[in-house]
Write an enzyme that holds these catalytic residues in place. Structure first.
Site, PDB file in Angstrom:
ATOM      1  N   GLU A 156       1.119   6.730  -6.645  1.00 44.30           N
ATOM      2  CA  GLU A 156       0.057   7.755  -6.721  1.00 44.30           C
ATOM      3  C   GLU A 156       0.688   9.157  -6.757  1.00 44.30           C
ATOM      4  O   GLU A 156       0.318   9.997  -7.591  1.00 44.30           O
ATOM      5  CB  GLU A 156      -0.848   7.580  -5.493  1.00 44.30           C
ATOM      6  CG  GLU A 156      -1.906   8.624  -5.272  1.00 44.30           C
ATOM      7  CD  GLU A 156      -2.648   8.383  -3.933  1.00 44.30           C
ATOM      8  OE1 GLU A 156      -3.130   7.255  -3.694  1.00 44.30           O
ATOM      9  OE2 GLU A 156      -2.725   9.322  -3.118  1.00 44.30           O
ATOM     10  N   HIS A 196       2.032   1.735  -3.424  1.00 42.03           N
ATOM     11  CA  HIS A 196       0.869   2.240  -4.175  1.00 42.03           C
ATOM     12  C   HIS A 196       0.775   3.754  -4.016  1.00 42.03           C
ATOM     13  O   HIS A 196       0.600   4.496  -4.986  1.00 42.03           O
ATOM     14  CB  HIS A 196      -0.417   1.574  -3.666  1.00 42.03           C
ATOM     15  CG  HIS A 196      -1.675   2.298  -4.057  1.00 42.03           C
ATOM     16  ND1 HIS A 196      -2.108   3.450  -3.414  1.00 42.03           N
ATOM     17  CD2 HIS A 196      -2.575   2.072  -5.043  1.00 42.03           C
ATOM     18  CE1 HIS A 196      -3.215   3.887  -3.989  1.00 42.03           C
ATOM     19  NE2 HIS A 196      -3.523   3.063  -4.974  1.00 42.03           N
ATOM     20  N   ASN A 197       0.891   4.219  -2.793  1.00 42.12           N
ATOM     21  CA  ASN A 197       0.775   5.660  -2.557  1.00 42.12           C
ATOM     22  C   ASN A 197       1.932   6.422  -3.181  1.00 42.12           C
ATOM     23  O   ASN A 197       1.743   7.518  -3.708  1.00 42.12           O
ATOM     24  CB  ASN A 197       0.704   5.948  -1.055  1.00 42.12           C
ATOM     25  CG  ASN A 197      -0.695   5.735  -0.505  1.00 42.12           C
ATOM     26  OD1 ASN A 197      -1.442   4.921  -1.023  1.00 42.12           O
ATOM     27  ND2 ASN A 197      -1.041   6.451   0.527  1.00 42.12           N
ATOM     28  N   LYS A 251       0.842  -1.207   0.000  1.00 42.17           N
ATOM     29  CA  LYS A 251       0.000   0.000   0.000  1.00 42.17           C
ATOM     30  C   LYS A 251       0.871   1.248   0.000  1.00 42.17           C
ATOM     31  O   LYS A 251       0.557   2.244  -0.663  1.00 42.17           O
ATOM     32  CB  LYS A 251      -0.947  -0.002   1.212  1.00 42.17           C
ATOM     33  CG  LYS A 251      -1.764   1.293   1.373  1.00 42.17           C
ATOM     34  CD  LYS A 251      -2.734   1.468   0.227  1.00 42.17           C
ATOM     35  CE  LYS A 251      -3.530   2.727   0.098  1.00 42.17           C
ATOM     36  NZ  LYS A 251      -3.486   3.851   0.910  1.00 42.17           N
TER      37      LYS A 251
HETATM   38  C1  6PG Z   1      -5.784   5.878  -1.229  1.00 35.07           C
HETATM   39  C2  6PG Z   1      -4.960   7.111  -0.925  1.00 35.07           C
HETATM   40  C3  6PG Z   1      -5.043   7.542   0.479  1.00 35.07           C
HETATM   41  C4  6PG Z   1      -4.091   8.678   0.837  1.00 35.07           C
HETATM   42  C5  6PG Z   1      -4.476   9.970   0.237  1.00 35.07           C
HETATM   43  C6  6PG Z   1      -3.751  11.174   0.804  1.00 35.07           C
HETATM   44  O1  6PG Z   1      -5.145   4.944  -1.645  1.00 35.07           O
HETATM   45  O2  6PG Z   1      -7.007   5.892  -1.092  1.00 35.07           O
HETATM   46  O3  6PG Z   1      -3.623   6.792  -1.159  1.00 35.07           O
HETATM   47  O4  6PG Z   1      -4.728   6.421   1.244  1.00 35.07           O
HETATM   48  O5  6PG Z   1      -4.087   8.826   2.196  1.00 35.07           O
HETATM   49  O6  6PG Z   1      -4.319   9.914  -1.130  1.00 35.07           O
HETATM   50  O7  6PG Z   1      -2.379  11.108   0.668  1.00 35.07           O
HETATM   51  P1  6PG Z   1      -1.499  12.440   0.821  1.00 35.07           P
HETATM   52  O8  6PG Z   1      -2.190  13.313   1.820  1.00 35.07           O
HETATM   53  O9  6PG Z   1      -0.169  11.983   1.329  1.00 35.07           O
HETATM   54  O10 6PG Z   1      -1.466  13.057  -0.525  1.00 35.07           O
END
Ligand code: 6PG
Length: 482
Positions: free
Chosen positions: A190, A186-187, A183
């Site tokens: 992201e 994944h982030n 995870k």
């Molecule tokens: C998800 C997101 C989530 C994450 C936010 C905020 O997979 O649903 O990754 O878990 O907490 O996107 O992340 P930031 O505040 O670090 O941008």
């Protein structure tokens, strides 16, 4: 009838997961530290469902079928430890605690080990997809005690997102903190995707002088190509969104990015594992740089470095930009999977990379068509060290290379910051170069510190030291590597 699962934490993610479980026929007990929230939930969104409430942890535990399954949907950190400490005396051997928060995986490793000694099965599950995902189908990445998996599998696979072929975007990741590790990556990905998209938007807006309607249309078009993904789709929506005065809302948003830490953890982890995860790390630094707003405003006034507009055929540039974005994205995922592989091997997690891609295929923030191709690549070759060498991705990278170079070169020429598309290109240039200038580095290390070097004309593993100046000795320093 006893309940299938208890969920602690009634913030929006917790509430939506419970409603999702209820929709899928599971009986859920809901609990919250501020107990009044339980009643609000039962009389509000949960009204008319089979969801029941608990007034205390004991009450929650008493209502659960054995082995008991308790899922924590609370803020990562000390709160998780507090709930675990309070729950353990109430549970029995074989019962299961699941942490569905964005926990840093070393914490999950620790909790898993501590609870295993007490006979409690611990699961750290990454849950992605935001509020809507939690409600209608998130991506779920569970790891921890494998003995817990058969018990939570029916619930998690029922509530998770599904691919077009009906496969659940949830599978067992691996032992210890493997689920939270995946995870975390994944982030990180992201963060990289979001920064790449932001760079494309910047190029279009500041370089090509495009309007928001034009940009919205381009992103909507791109969403019909290999770039088809949730983040591209919402970018088109965002560009089209007008404030009350009819002006694009996005331009009224202050340009300082927030972050809660998962991208940073990914970067730190890459440094610790010695993996060149350049794009994600640069995307974290891009957020850091953005947050220096006051300094940037001052520096723009003092420093003569304006962004010049980009001439030429707009449509051609836009297509080159699409290719640069796609190629950079491939590099980002390739780097992410390099890190996952390294962690898997080091921790003995035995991760299935194709399955990781499948879990990200739907439900999560980075969901995209592209992840289907990544899954195919790892299914065809589980040993694939670099995704860019899979035939499908290699062909795209080779085809995109000329346009990608043009876009990066043009951004440098015009003064547009483009940290991630350029770092991806730099990475590919380095990765596909058999001989890098690290020979010079090694010579310098040996020159000033007798750190030794290997020679191209001798077998690997033999180390040499040269007395470069005639003044140094023949004694070399100890050889150790990070
Ligand atoms: C998800 C997101 C989530 C994450 C936010 C905020 O997979 O649903 O990754 O878990 O907490 O996107 O992340 P930031 O505040 O670090 O941008």
């Amino acid at each position: 009838m006893k309940a299938d699962i208890g969920v602690i934490g009634l913030a929006v993610m917790g509430q939506n997961l419970i409603l999702n479980m209820n929709d899928n026929g599971f009986k859920v007990v809901a609990y919250n530290r501020t107990v009044s929230k339980v009643d609000e939930f039962l009389n509000g969104p949960a009204k008319g469902t089979n969801i029941v409430g608990a007034t205390s942890l004991q009450d929650l535990v008493d209502q659960l079928e054995r082995p008991r399954k308790v899922m924590l949907m609370v803020r990562a950190g000390g709160v998780v430890d507090q709930f675990i400490d309070n729950l353990v005396p109430l549970l029995e051997e074989g019962d299961i605690i699941i942490d569905g928060g964005n926990t840093n995986y070393p914490d999950t490793n620790r909790r898993y080990a501590e609870l295993r000694e007490k006979g409690i099965r611990y699961v750290g599950a990454g849950v992605s997809g935001g509020e809507e995902g939690a409600r209608f189908g998130p991506s779920i990445m569970p790891g921890g005690d494998p003995e817990a998996w058969p018990h939570v599998k029916p619930i998690f696979q029922a509530i998770s997102a599904k691919t077009e072929q009906g496969e659940a975007c949830c599978d067992w990741v691996g032992k210890e903190g493997a689920g939270h590790f995946v995870k975390m990556v994944h982030n990180g990905i992201e963060y990289g995707d979001m920064q790449l998209i932001s760079e494309a938007y910047h190029f279009m807006k500041e370089g090509l002088g495009m309007s928001h309607d034009e940009m919205q249309q381009i992103f909507a078009e791109w969403n019909k190509t290999e770039l088809d993904s949730y983040l591209i789709e919402i970018t088109a929506d965002i560009l089209g969104y007008k404030d009350e005065d009819g002006a694009p809302l996005v331009e009224k948003i202050l340009d300082t990015a927030g972050q809660k830490g998962t991208g940073k953890w990914t970067g730190i982890n890459a440094l610790e594992h010695g993996i060149p995860l350049t794009l994600i790390t640069d995307s974290v630094f891009a957020r850091c740089l953005s947050s220096l707003k006051d300094q940037r405003v001052e520096a723009e006034k003092l420093f003569n470095n304006p962004i010049s507009s980009i001439d030429g055929d707009k449509a051609q540039w836009v297509d080159a930009l699409r290719q640069a974005l796609l190629a950079s994205k491939i590099i980002s995922y390739a780097q992410g999977f390099m890190l996952i592989r390294e962690a898997s091997e080091e921790n003995g997690w035995d991760l299935n990379y194709g399955n990781v891609a499948l879990m990200w295929r739907g439900g999560c923030i980075i969901r995209s068509a592209f992840l289907g191709n990544i899954r195919d690549a790892f299914e065809a070759n589980p040993e694939l060290a670099f995704l860019g060498l899979d035939p499908y991705f290699k062909e795209i990278l080779e085809n995109c290379l000329p346009a990608w170079r043009q876009v990066v070169a043009k951004s440098f020429e015009s003064g547009l910051p483009m940290p991630c598309m350029s770092s991806a290109l730099t990475f590919l240039n380095g990765y596909t170069t058999a001989r890098l200038p690290a020979n010079m580095l090694q010579a310098q290390r040996d020159y000033f510190g007798a750190h030794t070097y290997e020679r191209t004309d001798k077998p690997r593993g033999e180390f040499f030291h040269t007395n470069w100046t005639g003044k140094g000795g023949d004694i070399s320093s100890t050889t150790y590597d990070v």
